[in-house]
Design an enzyme around this catalytic site. Structure first.
Site, short mmCIF file in Angstrom:
data_model
loop_
_atom_site.label_atom_id
_atom_site.label_comp_id
_atom_site.label_asym_id
_atom_site.label_seq_id
_atom_site.Cartn_x
_atom_site.Cartn_y
_atom_site.Cartn_z
NE ARG A 249 -2.75 0.67 3.45
CZ ARG A 249 -3.84 0.17 4.38
NH1 ARG A 249 -5.00 -0.49 4.11
NH2 ARG A 249 -3.80 0.44 5.75
CE LYS B 155 13.57 -2.94 11.46
NZ LYS B 155 12.26 -3.78 11.56
CD GLU C 182 10.17 -6.13 16.04
OE1 GLU C 182 10.29 -5.35 14.78
OE2 GLU C 182 9.67 -5.92 17.09
N GLY D 168 1.43 0.98 12.72
CA GLY D 168 1.83 0.29 13.66
C GLY D 168 0.99 0.84 15.07
CB SER D 169 1.34 0.72 18.75
OG SER D 169 2.81 1.12 18.97
CB THR D 170 -1.13 5.24 19.11
OG1 THR D 170 -2.40 4.95 18.29
CG2 THR D 170 -1.14 6.64 19.63
N GLY E 203 4.06 5.37 17.01
CA GLY E 203 3.78 6.52 16.11
C GLY E 203 4.23 7.89 16.61
CD GLU F 43 -2.92 5.23 7.61
OE1 GLU F 43 -3.73 4.96 8.39
OE2 GLU F 43 -2.91 5.85 6.38
NE ARG G 45 -9.03 -7.86 6.49
CZ ARG G 45 -8.58 -6.80 6.33
NH1 ARG G 45 -9.00 -5.84 7.20
NH2 ARG G 45 -7.71 -6.27 5.45
CB CYS H 25 -5.36 -0.83 13.12
SG CYS H 25 -5.23 -0.64 11.32
CD GLU I 31 -5.76 -1.10 18.00
OE1 GLU I 31 -4.90 -0.44 18.72
OE2 GLU I 31 -6.19 -1.34 16.88
CB SER J 229 -9.39 -2.51 3.95
OG SER J 229 -9.35 -2.40 5.23
#
Ligand code: SIN
Length: 493
Positions: A173, A188, A191, A244-246, A249, A266, A294, A300, A397, A457
């Site tokens: 995306r 990147k 992991e 990823g996570s807030t 971010g 995101e 899903r 998220c 979450e 999506s």
């Protein structure tokens, strides 16, 4: 025997083992170090992967700078689009191999992994077309004999920091949009799921993406922090795109401030799903199943706070519990009957247990599931109802397969509850009254709304959130905004 070589024979997608991909070449880390990637279902080692350092990341950025010059200036938009289209074709041809690798490292069922490869390919298809539609503007001038031109310029080298839940699609995306407009990228990957990213690099090369335009550096959790900081602070990287996570971010946003970088984030969601009293309950249940289970609830945009009107609550819970028992099968993603794979790691399982025990201790009722699976990091799909506002699960979450239902009676009360949240990614509403649906679609403080639909999506639409769910949009025509700068050219004639 060299472990990298030994394991590499298993996949033509990783022809030289799980090494980093820099300047079109498979390369070990300069440190010589590797780290383990294991199958979350059985804990078995899949590959030993190059454990890159900041020095390796510098090399990758260097490579991307060289690639950028070529890709931006020597390739036309039409040529870039043609390569992206070829990439789309290759993902279709190699769907089974890519999906199998994805299932092994991420755990999701093979059918779902196939769906993810198709979802990923759709971004290459979409942006193959958008490459040629990266339009500018001619703006009438207020003075005679002047031409005002707005063009869109590729922003430069972009670092893509991608998550483990959709290890191929989240790179696709971002990369498809960035590459379409002439940017080069350093990926990147998480992991937990570096192999899908490396496989994508192999398909990029097969599609004819020039050396240096698509680079991948892999690293374990410990080295990831230093590499991400370097990418955010490098003056040679013009934008960061992160899913990823807030909390992570926010850290990347702060680290990018010193170079005033473009940052596209995101981040986490806590999606409300509201079932009104006039809803078609079968459709609400289908929508819930689609969004909640899903990727075993690890998305998220997963329905996190399910609000059901008192009048239809019992019917909804009964039908949802029947659908869960009939349709959801927990198991090894490689088995054809499995619909629910394991969670990504033990921490995810522990989190489900902690949230569930708090909820049950405060009055929630367990309807289905509520326990670990027999293998690895599996967790049974779970349904609870009568969730109280004072429980952790009502505000956290979950990122796991727990459907947590609360009853409501009043429209404004449920709207306020849904918006009483610092994040706002997706929201879902089910009902028939079009006026009420429109009112809620406009008033919900989220970036995306599913109206009588749980699976929203797609490549054509703008994915993204408001509040602490992020900045920017991915997919759709909006996706190219993140990777372009407007340039104003004023010409006197
Ligand atoms: C995500 O969970 O990060 C993305 C999910 C999607 O693209 O639907």
């Amino acid at each position: 025997m060299n472990l990298l070589r030994a394991s590499s024979r298993r996949y033509s997608l990783l022809p030289q083992g799980a090494q980093a991909f820099v300047a079109g070449k498979w390369t070990p880390s300069e440190s010589g170090a590797v780290f383990d990637v294991v199958n979350p279902y059985d804990g078995k080692l899949i590959e030993k992967v190059a454990n890159c350092t900041v020095k390796d990341a510098e090399q990758a950025v260097h490579s991307a700078q060289a690639g950028l010059q070529l890709w931006t200036h020597s390739y036309t938009a039409k040529q870039r689009g043609a390569i992206l289209h070829k990439w789309f074709d290759i993902l279709g041809q190699r769907e089974t191999e890519l999906a199998t690798l994805l299932t092994r490292e991420q755990g999701k069922p093979l059918a779902e992994a196939r769906g993810e490869i198709q979802y990923s390919a759709a971004y290459f298809d979409w942006y193959a077309g958008e490459a040629r539609r990266t339009y500018g503007q001619v703006v009438p001038s207020a003075v005679p004999n002047r031409l005002h031109l707005h063009t869109r310029e590729p922003i430069g080298v972009v670092a893509l920091i991608s998550p483990w839940n959709f290890p191929t699609a989240m790179i696709a995306r971002k990369a498809a949009a960035a590459l379409a407009v002439g940017c080069s990228v350093v990926v990147k990957p998480s992991e937990d799921t570096p192999l899908s990213a490396l496989a994508l690099a192999q398909t990029a090369q097969e599609a004819g993406v020039p050396d240096g335009v698509f680079n991948v550096i892999t690293a374990d959790r410990e080295r990831t922090a230093a590499i991400s900081k370097f990418l955010c602070e490098s003056t040679d990287v013009s934008a960061i795109s992160f899913t990823g996570s807030t909390p992570v971010g926010k850290l990347l946003l702060a680290q990018s401030a010193s170079t005033v970088k473009r940052v596209c984030l995101e981040l986490g969601g806590n999606a409300p799903l509201i079932v009104f009293d006039d809803a078609d309950i079968d459709s609400a249940v289908n929508g819930t199943m689609a969004t909640k289970f899903r990727c075993s609830g690890q998305t998220c945009v997963s329905a996190n706070r399910i609000y059901v009107h008192k009048k239809v609550h019992d019917q909804y819970v009964e039908k949802l519990s029947t659908a869960m028992k009939d349709k959801l099968v927990l198991g090894n993603g490689m088995d054809a009957t499995t619909t629910q794979g394991p969670l990504i790691n033990q921490r995810a399982v522990d989190k489900c247990e902690i949230l569930l025990s708090d909820a049950l201790g405060k009055g929630s009722e367990l309807i289905v599931g509520g326990k670990r699976g027999d293998h690895g990091t599996s967790y049974h799909p779970t349904l609870i109802t009568n969730v109280q506002p004072n429980t952790q699960i009502a505000h956290t979450e979950i990122f796991g397969p727990i459907a947590a239902v609360q009853k409501f009676q009043d429209n404004e009360e449920v709207l306020n509850a849904a918006n009483d949240c610092r994040v706002g990614l997706a929201g879902y509403i089910f009902g028939k009254d079009t006026s009420r649906l429109q009112y809620f679609a406009r008033r919900l403080e989220v970036g995306m709304v599913g109206v009588n639909e749980g699976l929203i999506s797609c490549a054509e639409a703008a994915f993204g959130g408001v509040k602490e769910s992020g900045i920017g949009r991915e997919g759709g025509m909006q996706g190219i905004d993140e990777f372009t700068n407007w340039k104003y050219i004023c010409t006197q004639y």
